[in-house]
Design a protein around this motif. Structure first.
Motif, PDB file in Angstrom:
ATOM      1  N   VAL A  18     -41.150  51.296 -47.714  1.00  0.00           N
ATOM      2  CA  VAL A  18     -41.191  50.366 -46.581  1.00  0.00           C
ATOM      3  C   VAL A  18     -42.463  50.534 -45.748  1.00  0.00           C
ATOM      4  O   VAL A  18     -43.098  49.561 -45.352  1.00  0.00           O
ATOM      5  CB  VAL A  18     -39.954  50.554 -45.678  1.00  0.00           C
ATOM      6  N   LEU A  19     -42.840  51.788 -45.494  1.00  0.00           N
ATOM      7  CA  LEU A  19     -43.947  52.079 -44.591  1.00  0.00           C
ATOM      8  C   LEU A  19     -45.295  51.816 -45.250  1.00  0.00           C
ATOM      9  O   LEU A  19     -45.418  51.855 -46.478  1.00  0.00           O
ATOM     10  CB  LEU A  19     -43.886  53.543 -44.137  1.00  0.00           C
ATOM     11  N   ASP A  20     -46.318  51.596 -44.423  1.00  0.00           N
ATOM     12  CA  ASP A  20     -47.692  51.526 -44.915  1.00  0.00           C
ATOM     13  C   ASP A  20     -48.235  52.941 -45.056  1.00  0.00           C
ATOM     14  O   ASP A  20     -49.160  53.368 -44.372  1.00  0.00           O
ATOM     15  CB  ASP A  20     -48.561  50.697 -43.966  1.00  0.00           C
ATOM     16  N   LYS A  21     -47.630  53.680 -45.956  1.00  0.00           N
ATOM     17  CA  LYS A  21     -48.016  55.063 -46.238  1.00  0.00           C
ATOM     18  C   LYS A  21     -48.325  55.142 -47.725  1.00  0.00           C
ATOM     19  O   LYS A  21     -47.559  54.651 -48.552  1.00  0.00           O
ATOM     20  CB  LYS A  21     -46.876  56.020 -45.883  1.00  0.00           C
ATOM     21  N   PHE A  22     -49.458  55.772 -48.064  1.00  0.00           N
ATOM     22  CA  PHE A  22     -49.916  55.800 -49.448  1.00  0.00           C
ATOM     23  C   PHE A  22     -50.067  57.242 -49.930  1.00  0.00           C
ATOM     24  O   PHE A  22     -50.455  58.132 -49.177  1.00  0.00           O
ATOM     25  CB  PHE A  22     -51.248  55.067 -49.585  1.00  0.00           C
TER      26      PHE A  22
END
Length: 352
Positions: A18-22
């Motif tokens: 869901v998050l903008d975490k890569f």
């Protein structure tokens, strides 16, 4: 121990559900080993061991009071260099051709980019907190050269520059060096900072960083000031004794700062890292450049450098919720670091 994918290895850049975490994850075939020892007794970053690394893309040689920009040939390696740059043999990202993309149900893309190592000096046991001001200037010139070149390459949207110094900062390599890694998209932290800065400018009509520099220039969190730069402990630091270095003038592009500013920044880095090293007993640290993307992008940031001493491990509150516990107030930190850094600066400029 390091993940050693080699220059032809592939990795995926995976996005959180869901998050903008890569997260960069190595793409391994069955039977591959994720980790292996990369070198034994010899340091590949030391003079004489150049064959243990990729060929030098840039080797800075000081000769007859002049700086020469050279590169290795197929037959010979440049000798007597003072700064050396080459492609990492254990890259986090690679330019190997790959076309494996996934969007549903989970997003990933090839971890495409350049990963270059900047060896900051020939001496193995030297430290970034002890190299000379002149040598720091050489390193900054090389970084500026690399940033300019990398932004001419296709699929390079952002150039990240950082230092891991010490095991708790993420490396076991003693020889002083920096990493330069490019991405095809703007990293989340820079995106958040740029968006926040953009909103602030729209609401207030001026740069938030310029306001911060003005506020901290004469306040209790100032650590050190030079002609062109200000070092200070931020109001809400994530790490104990964290500090930032900002240009005093409004500027978004490190690659365009002047020769005079490079000399001034070299002095600032040497004084603050030297002071921190003495005040905090040679603690491990990370150093990161926060730069604006230099290709078409309307949301810019006032570029700066952030330094994170690694003095404690994070708790569940910090890891799980993003609320940070800091046992040293920034005003106290500025008092401790400021005293040590001013003494370091005085010694560097010959004031007793």
């Amino acid at each position: 121990m390091f993940w050693d994918g080699g220059r032809n290895s592939l990795a995926d850049l995976r996005k959180d559900y869901v998050l903008d975490k890569f997260v960069i994850v190595p793409r391994l075939s069955e039977g591959d080993h994720q980790y292996k020892k990369t070198f034994d007794d010899k340091c590949p970053y030391c003079p004489g061991n150049e064959s243990m690394t990729e060929p030098a893309l840039l080797a800075l040689v000081a000769k007859d009071s002049m700086l020469q920009r050279l590169s290795d040939s197929e037959e010979n390696s440049v000798e007597d260099w003072c700064v050396r740059v080459f492609q990492s043999s254990t890259p986090a990202v690679t330019t190997s051709p790959a076309s494996v993309y996934a969007d549903k149900p989970l997003y990933s893309e090839p971890a495409y980019g350049y990963h270059q190592i900047v060896v900051a000096c020939p001496e193995h046991d030297q430290k970034l907190s002890r190299i000379s001001v002149e040598q720091w200037g050489n390193v900054l010139l090389v970084i500026q050269d690399r940033v300019r070149w990398l932004y001419t390459q296709k699929s390079v949207t952002y150039v990240s520059i950082y230092v891991d110094s010490g095991q708790t900062a993420g490396t076991t390599i003693i020889h002083p060096h920096l990493n330069i890694i490019t991405f095809s998209a703007i990293p989340p932290t820079i995106e958040l900072e740029a968006n926040a800065s953009h909103r602030y400018i729209n609401e207030n009509g001026n740069c938030p960083a310029c306001n911060i520099v003005s506020m901290e220039s004469s306040g209790p969190r100032q650590i050190l000031g030079t002609d062109s730069f200000l070092a200070f402990s931020p109001w809400a630091p994530t790490y104990p004794h964290e500090f930032w270095i900002y240009p005093k003038r409004h500027t978004t592009t490190f690659s365009r700062i002047t020769q005079k500013e490079i000399g001034d920044l070299a002095l600032m880095l040497r004084a603050t890292l030297g002071g921190m090293s003495k005040a905090l007993d040679e603690t491990a640290f990370n150093l990161v450049f926060h730069l604006s993307p230099e290709k078409k992008n309307s949301r810019q940031i006032h570029w700066h450098i952030e330094i994170y001493p690694q003095l404690k491990t994070w708790s569940g509150l910090e890891r799980g919720f993003g609320v940070y516990l800091n046992n040293v107030g920034p005003e106290k930190s500025a008092e401790i670091l400021g005293s040590a850094c001013r003494k370091e600066l005085a010694g560097l400029v010959g004031i007793t």
